[in-house]
Scaffold this active site. Structure first.
Site, PDB file in Angstrom:
ATOM      1  N   GLU A 147       0.782  -1.120   0.159  1.00  0.00           N
ATOM      2  CA  GLU A 147      -0.030   0.114  -0.134  1.00  0.00           C
ATOM      3  C   GLU A 147       0.959   1.054   0.044  1.00  0.00           C
ATOM      4  OE1 GLU A 147      -3.471   0.341   2.500  1.00  0.00           O
ATOM      5  OE2 GLU A 147      -2.256   2.288   3.400  1.00  0.00           O
TER       6      GLU A 147
ATOM      7  N   LYS B 199       3.683  14.015   0.119  1.00  0.00           N
ATOM      8  CA  LYS B 199       3.363  15.316   0.256  1.00  0.00           C
ATOM      9  C   LYS B 199       4.170  16.460  -0.364  1.00  0.00           C
ATOM     10  CE  LYS B 199       1.701  13.847   4.947  1.00  0.00           C
ATOM     11  NZ  LYS B 199       0.102  13.836   4.492  1.00  0.00           N
TER      12      LYS B 199
ATOM     13  N   TRP C 121      -6.852   6.804  -0.518  1.00  0.00           N
ATOM     14  CA  TRP C 121      -7.556   7.862  -1.278  1.00  0.00           C
ATOM     15  C   TRP C 121      -7.608   9.151  -0.320  1.00  0.00           C
ATOM     16  CZ3 TRP C 121     -10.133   9.125  -5.363  1.00  0.00           C
ATOM     17  CH2 TRP C 121     -10.926  10.018  -5.396  1.00  0.00           C
TER      18      TRP C 121
ATOM     19  N   ALA D 121     -19.290   1.661   4.191  1.00  0.00           N
ATOM     20  CA  ALA D 121     -18.610   1.410   3.223  1.00  0.00           C
ATOM     21  C   ALA D 121     -19.387   0.487   2.398  1.00  0.00           C
ATOM     22  CB  ALA D 121     -17.553   0.218   3.627  1.00  0.00           C
TER      23      ALA D 121
END
Length: 633
Positions: free
Chosen positions: A21, A26, A53, A131
């Site tokens: 993942e 940034k 996300w 979800a």
């Protein structure tokens, strides 16, 4: 490109697999370096990569861009996260359309953290609260195009800090609903207690609904990078820590992050083996929450006997297109690692595909896998790039690192629930109320302020009085450190790193300050520009500094035997700008606790719009008092 379930079905039914993942970095340099990092990590042949996300706006665009890069540049199957937070049909439809355009066939549907303030969560414009709402909508609008995953909680899901109702079995009916709605696989929350995960998996397989009989379950694994970040991650994810693990961590000298990482690698290797065998190989997929860090994950992949099985049918490797690989090698490899690396390399050379590649005169094929192994050993330039991440301490790391600014994967937020926020912060209505809250945190009377949910380090006690005085002047301090000149690495206050070393620190302080007070303070600082530097910003992207563009300051560094000088804390222009956006966004998060029009709402809105964030560094680390005398003059 494949759906995850189809790719797994194509494997031998007992063969293990793994996935990574990543999150959108940034900083610009962090983003550029992540692409190179993904290429290297791709040589270990993950089943897929997941991309987190960002809730709305530019962050969501960064998620889509990263997913497309993983798919189109690295040739990897991608699973795009989608969350309910600030999600409406327009945003969701756009994300799904772009995913299809890039042939991204896998979605992880998550609830995400609800925005602060009931009006933001229950807005009629947001139809997605859970979800299962996302799963149903994706199935309704896109049929079977997407393979959909959902989250599982081996220890039970809770919101906020109250864990009294945490019960894994209570969550199963909700998981049943998500699977019946169309979920194809489950990735678990972080878990360090394998006995609980194994019991939970068994409960699912035996559930009367039968929906979990054959579903893919991937345990979520997060490497232990530092002691403090590990404890914070466990706290925020409500993951229990086995007493044996805590005991081993407590045996490691404070500040010796190398040993913490080594233990973390051993922990994950043992967890993988335990889960694989004790579930009778029903659970054979393992999902790494990398936090964009690579060294620990590479070590696990190199040393895990279980995951070595996932490479034994390797048939191809990515080409070496993209950023040029650096190939200079160091002669100072760790002996144990070098033996392992040489064995793997020799084994690869014996495979037909490798022999053919070498015979064909394509040295890039072998070098690509060598590069991946160099990450885990610290070998050569690639190993040195991995040391960007040796101190993943949030915003004070190296902005070139893809992991810059992220230590636990939870992103900028208040990190406490609304009830606790009201209890400890109350309803501030004046700037003095803000100062008093921060002073209470400095004195240990409250456990958190919006920018920090952990207690202050012992060294802060050395400048406690100075910080209190700054807040009394209306400077809302959020970060600081005192100076020290050549403290021993085992010093109880300043020490960190391997033994027999020496550490150094420059004094710095960061605070929010009104525009009028900043003008006055800046005029005073200008008299000391040879020794004091600053960065200052506003919520509207205003920026000023007395340093040249692109500047960087190491404010903590260490000198250790048989090591290059290590810089563990860095303050630089790029990282300051990235942090500034987050720091101001936290004022907004705090503001949303209060109804519009109230005194607290107006106060926090005024600070957001009219204050500056300022970081001030004193380069004379020998004079430990000079910074504070200037600021408190």
């Amino acid at each position: 490109m494949s759906k995850i379930v189809d790719a797994v079905k194509a494997l031998d039914p007992t063969k293990p697999y793994f996935s990574y993942e990543f999150f959108p970095p940034k900083t610009t340099s962090g983003t550029e370096n992540l692409y190179a990092r993904i290429e290297r990590m791709a040589t270990f042949k993950p089943m897929f990569v997941a991309v987190t996300w960002g809730a709305g706006g530019s962050t969501a665009e960064k998620s889509l861009a990263l997913a497309a890069a993983c798919r189109n540049q690295a040739g990897l199957d991608v699973c795009l996260h989608l969350t309910c937070t600030n999600m409406d049909k327009e945003i969701l439809d756009s994300a799904l359309t772009q995913a299809r355009e890039h042939n991204v066939k896998n979605i992880l549907a998550l609830r995400g953290d609800p925005p602060r303030g009931e009006e933001y969560w229950s807005s009629s414009s947001n139809e997605f609260h859970h979800a299962v709402d996302l799963v149903k909508y994706i199935k309704k609008t896109h049929g079977d195009f997407f393979c959909i995953g959902v989250a599982g909680y081996p220890e039970g899901h809770v919101d906020g800090v109250d864990t009294s109702g945490q019960d894994a079995l209570k969550d199963i009916p909700f998981l049943v609903e998500k699977v019946r709605a169309g979920a194809d696989f489950i990735i678990t929350q972080v878990c360090y207690d394998t006995s609980k995960l194994i019991a939970w998996e068994k409960a699912l397989r035996e559930h009367e609904s039968g929906v979990f009989n054959d579903i893919l379950i991937l345990p979520g694994l997060m490497p232990i990078n530092t002691y403090q970040s590990f404890l914070r991650t466990a706290k925020l994810s409500h993951a229990s820590i086995p007493s044996e693990l805590l005991a081993k961590l407590d045996e490691i000298p404070v500040g010796d992050d190398d040993k913490v990482k080594q233990l973390g690698v051993e922990v994950l290797i043992n967890m993988i083996s335990d889960i694989f065998e004790k579930t009778e190989r029903r659970v054979r997929g393992f999902h790494f929450y990398t936090l964009n860090l690579e060294k620990s994950v590479a070590l696990v992949l190199e040393k895990s006997k279980v995951l070595a099985l996932s490479r034994n049918e390797l048939t191809s490797l990515p080409d070496a297109s993209g950023p040029a690989k650096k190939t200079r090698r160091s002669s100072s490899l760790n002996v144990d690692n070098k033996i392992i690396v040489d064995e793997i390399r020799e084994g690869l050379k014996n495979m037909d595909f490798m022999a053919n590649a070498v015979d064909a005169g394509n040295p890039n094929i072998e070098r690509t896998f060598d590069d991946a192994l160099a990450i885990s050993t610290g070998e050569g330039e690639l190993g040195r790039e991995a040391t960007w991440d040796d101190f993943p301490n949030g915003r004070f790391g190296d902005s070139r690192s893809p992991a810059y600014g992220e230590i636990d994967g939870y992103g900028p937020s208040l990190h406490i629930d609304n009830a606790k926020a009201y209890k400890i912060w109350g309803y501030p209505v004046t700037p003095e109320d803000i100062s008093n809250l921060i002073i209470k945190h400095i004195c240990g009377k409250i456990e958190a302020i919006p920018w920090s949910d952990v207690s202050l380090s012992p060294e802060t006690s050395l400048i406690q009085e100075e910080l209190i005085q700054l807040n009394e002047k209306g400077y809302f301090t959020v970060s600081s450190q005192p100076a020290t000149n050549s403290s021993k690495s085992n010093d109880k206050i300043f020490g960190w790193g391997p033994k027999n070393g020496y550490v150094f620190q420059k004094a710095f302080v960061e605070f929010f300050i009104s525009a009028n007070d900043w003008r006055k303070l800046k005029a005073r600082i200008d008299n000391f520009e040879d020794v004091i530097s600053y960065y200052a910003s506003t919520s509207k992207n205003g920026f000023e500094s007395n340093l040249a563009s692109g500047s960087a300051n190491a404010v903590t560094w260490g000198v250790f035997p048989n090591r290059e000088i290590l810089q563990s804390t860095i303050i630089e222009e790029e990282s300051f700008k990235a942090w500034s956006e987050e720091a101001f966004s936290i004022w907004r998060e705090w503001q949303r606790l209060y109804p519009k029009g109230t005194a607290s709402y107006k106060l926090l809105d005024n600070i957001f719009n009219n204050y500056h964030l300022v970081t001030i560094v004193n380069h004379d680390y020998i004079d430990t008092e000079s910074l504070w005398s200037v600021l408190l003059e």
